[in-house]
Design an enzyme around this catalytic site. Sequence first.
Site, PDB file in Angstrom:
ATOM      1  N   SER A  18       0.799  -1.232   0.000  1.00 32.19           N
ATOM      2  CA  SER A  18       0.000   0.000   0.000  1.00 32.19           C
ATOM      3  C   SER A  18       0.830   1.280   0.000  1.00 32.19           C
ATOM      4  CB  SER A  18      -0.960   0.007   1.198  1.00 32.19           C
ATOM      5  OG  SER A  18      -2.084  -0.787   0.915  1.00 32.19           O
ATOM      6  N   LYS A  21       0.007   3.675  -2.735  1.00 34.54           N
ATOM      7  CA  LYS A  21      -0.976   4.754  -2.647  1.00 34.54           C
ATOM      8  C   LYS A  21      -0.327   6.121  -2.469  1.00 34.54           C
ATOM      9  CE  LYS A  21      -4.672   1.760  -0.857  1.00 34.54           C
ATOM     10  NZ  LYS A  21      -4.022   0.477  -0.571  1.00 34.54           N
ATOM     11  N   SER A  78      -6.314   2.896   4.251  1.00 34.45           N
ATOM     12  CA  SER A  78      -5.623   2.310   3.093  1.00 34.45           C
ATOM     13  C   SER A  78      -6.619   1.555   2.223  1.00 34.45           C
ATOM     14  CB  SER A  78      -4.480   1.385   3.536  1.00 34.45           C
ATOM     15  OG  SER A  78      -3.544   1.215   2.497  1.00 34.45           O
TER      16      SER A  78
END
Length: 245
Positions: A18, A21, A78
């Site tokens: 993640s 992101k 997330s």
Amino acid sequence: TGEVLHQDSADAYRYPASLTKMMTLYIVFEMLETGRLARDTMLEVTPRAADAQPTKLGLAAGERISLGDGIKALVTKSANDVALTIAENLGGSEEKFARYMTWKARQLGMKNTVFRNASGLPNPAQRTTARDLATLSLRLYDDFPQYWSFFKTGAFVHRGRRYRNHNALLSSFKGTDGIKTGYTRASGFNLATSAHRDGKHVIGVVLGGRSSRARNARMRELLSKAFAKASTQKTRKKTRMPESP
């Protein structure tokens, strides 16, 4: 100063999970800055986004979420469904958005990063390095100071439900002001962290931790050692934000 105070396998290929992101948010911030988007821009959840694997908000296809709430959902929860919603709304498809993410990575000096999706969900072709993620962390800080505070959002409330930030260092390491956690089975426990203390600013990246506890402990150790060596003199020059095609 921009000096690297510690490195270990900094250029070894890793799965970003993640931490992907962070680049999704870089592109969002870029579009906010140029006026192509606003925080109250509404994004429609696509069927593919609604079917995204957890972690996610659990948005339904056709539901709408504001970009401002979407940013907070990425930072705290997330949320993979939100990342995919952003990619498909802004790029037309996640594949096109991911190609732009990779192009942008090259513009920022991330030489060894390839993106295949906007969320960090497992994809064997999606790769990065600790050095590249440190570069991205610095560019987010340099290029979008007006949006940096998003990364220290402690909690986010959406439709009555409260989501706490996964980044435990925000409350357990003095001076931490961002930036992102990540985990998949293939990547291990990842973390990029920015901290300010006593007129000093350091950024650390830990990839492949055995557990969140071990990863966080390693990051605290690295940041503490870095602060002991870091300078209060600002000699690193900000690089110009690359122009979009």
